[in-house]
Scaffold this motif. Structure first.
Motif, PDB file in Angstrom:
ATOM      1  N   CYS A 145      64.008  20.450  71.364  1.00 14.28           N
ATOM      2  CA  CYS A 145      62.770  20.819  70.658  1.00 14.28           C
ATOM      3  C   CYS A 145      61.765  21.016  71.464  1.00 14.28           C
ATOM      4  CB  CYS A 145      62.500  19.675  69.707  1.00 14.28           C
ATOM      5  SG  CYS A 145      63.961  19.589  68.424  1.00 14.28           S
ATOM      6  N   SER A 148      62.001  24.714  73.162  1.00 17.91           N
ATOM      7  CA  SER A 148      61.733  25.921  72.340  1.00 17.91           C
ATOM      8  C   SER A 148      60.478  25.805  71.806  1.00 17.91           C
ATOM      9  CB  SER A 148      62.864  25.567  71.302  1.00 17.91           C
ATOM     10  OG  SER A 148      63.934  25.683  71.700  1.00 17.91           O
ATOM     11  N   LEU A 152      59.603  29.793  73.108  1.00 16.25           N
ATOM     12  CA  LEU A 152      59.644  30.905  71.953  1.00 16.25           C
ATOM     13  C   LEU A 152      58.543  31.526  71.654  1.00 16.25           C
ATOM     14  CD1 LEU A 152      62.349  29.165  69.358  1.00 16.25           C
ATOM     15  CD2 LEU A 152      62.580  30.389  71.466  1.00 16.25           C
ATOM     16  N   GLU A 165      72.039  27.484  72.736  1.00 19.15           N
ATOM     17  CA  GLU A 165      72.051  26.316  73.031  1.00 19.15           C
ATOM     18  C   GLU A 165      73.365  25.737  73.092  1.00 19.15           C
ATOM     19  OE1 GLU A 165      69.583  23.930  72.478  1.00 19.15           O
ATOM     20  OE2 GLU A 165      67.977  25.340  71.533  1.00 19.15           O
ATOM     21  N   LEU A 198      66.836  27.642  64.251  1.00 20.63           N
ATOM     22  CA  LEU A 198      66.173  28.714  65.115  1.00 20.63           C
ATOM     23  C   LEU A 198      66.594  30.022  64.520  1.00 20.63           C
ATOM     24  CD1 LEU A 198      66.672  26.851  68.496  1.00 20.63           C
ATOM     25  CD2 LEU A 198      64.486  27.286  67.151  1.00 20.63           C
ATOM     26  N   GLU A 201      64.505  31.324  61.839  1.00 15.86           N
ATOM     27  CA  GLU A 201      62.911  31.475  62.105  1.00 15.86           C
ATOM     28  C   GLU A 201      62.826  32.615  63.169  1.00 15.86           C
ATOM     29  OE1 GLU A 201      60.818  27.895  62.869  1.00 15.86           O
ATOM     30  OE2 GLU A 201      61.489  26.965  61.038  1.00 15.86           O
ATOM     31  N   LEU A 202      63.781  32.750  64.012  1.00 22.65           N
ATOM     32  CA  LEU A 202      63.820  33.996  65.019  1.00 22.65           C
ATOM     33  C   LEU A 202      64.125  35.337  64.546  1.00 22.65           C
ATOM     34  CD1 LEU A 202      65.105  32.068  68.002  1.00 22.65           C
ATOM     35  CD2 LEU A 202      62.653  32.801  67.670  1.00 22.65           C
ATOM     36  N   ALA A 209      69.776  32.954  67.914  1.00 25.68           N
ATOM     37  CA  ALA A 209      69.903  31.902  68.462  1.00 25.68           C
ATOM     38  C   ALA A 209      71.345  31.592  68.149  1.00 25.68           C
ATOM     39  CB  ALA A 209      68.907  30.829  67.679  1.00 25.68           C
TER      40      ALA A 209
END
Length: 314
Positions: A145, A148, A152, A165, A198, A201-202, A209
């Motif tokens: 966490c 990233s 990121l 991951e 992730l 959100e990416l 991810a």
């Protein structure tokens, strides 16, 4: 740098990668293979030529990993980082930004908690040492966490970034099989929610991810535990017949490199992948030319209660 490349140019030339937990095992192998494909690879760890982490393996250092990356044809950069220390991680990313202004690949391979687990012990969660339980969570979840959080914002400046991951088993396998002790199971399963979050959100930034699991890796520590070397590793099957399904760290490393060089990797956004099936898709093998599929092997073993023939799964 343009995205078109002349014939023979390395597929990851011009790309910048960060591999955390790269001192040994899968993390080291992944870093080296990314370097072989031409990437600049920042490798992090806590064991150096001047200090040893709590894992207690002084023979493997982060500096060695960086040298192996460079020898393979990339550029290896060793950075001593405790990924629980936000300031150290922030400075790491700031250094990458100063040096290159970009981050294309983040591979989180941090763990280092095997010595806390006590495999095979039937200890209930309320009986388990709470200090060890909290340390497992810190090493397996908080480190990623924090990393990233700082890495990121640099990655999303360009579309096409990839976060991998490294997990322990697939989401499907871990969902169906409780892996005692409680805190180990919790730390490992948390990574699948991390990948899901992730990926959501990416996505708007054109980044991907995913989770990737190796099988039973013949890491330096595992070989030592069974009293074998890579040359005579099959002797370890005398202690555990399932060791016949083991693989070298190179196998998952080739999986990561295949994903990192796949222009359509976004189709795997949010997925939980296993190196075995990817080998068949991308056409890579382990060092001995085999394509072990331990996920399928252990699924069949748990489902039937009968040990399959390992040769049918290589």
């Amino acid at each position: 740098m343009t995205e078109s490349r002349s014939a023979g140019e390395k597929a990851l030339a011009g790309k910048v990668a960060l591999v955390t937990g790269a001192t040994r095992g899968g993390g080291r192998a992944i870093a080296v293979e990314l370097g072989r494909a031409g990437a600049t690879v920042y490798v992090t760890g806590r064991t150096t030529r001047g200090a040893v982490s709590e894992v207690g393996r002084p023979a493997e250092t982060v500096e060695q990993t960086a040298e192996l990356v460079t020898a393979a044809g990339g550029e290896g950069v060793a950075v001593i980082v405790d990924h629980l220390q936000a300031g150290q991680v922030r400075e790491l990313v700031a250094r990458i930004e100063r040096d290159h202004g970009r981050l294309d690949i983040l591979v989180n391979a941090i763990w280092g908690g095997d010595h806390l687990v006590g495999y095979g012990r039937a200890v209930k969660m309320w009986e388990f040492d709470l200090d060890k339980a909290q340390r497992m969570h810190q090493l397996g979840v908080e480190t990623r966490c924090i990393t990233s959080h700082y890495a990121l914002p640099l990655m999303i400046r360009r579309p096409g970034g990839l976060v991998v991951e490294i997990t322990d088993g697939t989401e499907e396998f871990n969902h169906e099989n409780y892996r005692a002790p409680f805190y180990f199971d919790l730390a490992k399963y948390s990574l699948f929610r991390m990948v899901k979050g992730l990926s959501e959100e990416l996505q708007e930034y054109g980044c991907t991810a995913l989770g990737l699991t190796p099988g039973w890796m013949r890491t330096e520590a595992m070989l030592d535990t069974l009293g074998v070397t890579e040359e005579n590793w099959r002797d370890g099957c005398k202690a555990d017949p399932d060791f016949a399904m083991s693989e070298t760290p190179l196998f998952v490393a080739r999986a990561v490199t295949s994903l990192a060089t796949d222009p359509d990797v976004a189709r795997y956004n949010g997925s939980s992948l296993s190196a075995g099936p990817l080998a068949k898709e991308y056409g890579f093998t382990d060092a001995d030319g085999s394509t072990p599929d331990p996920a399928r092997y252990f699924t069949d073993l748990f489902r039937t209660g009968q040990r399959p023939d390992p040769d049918d799964y290589r």
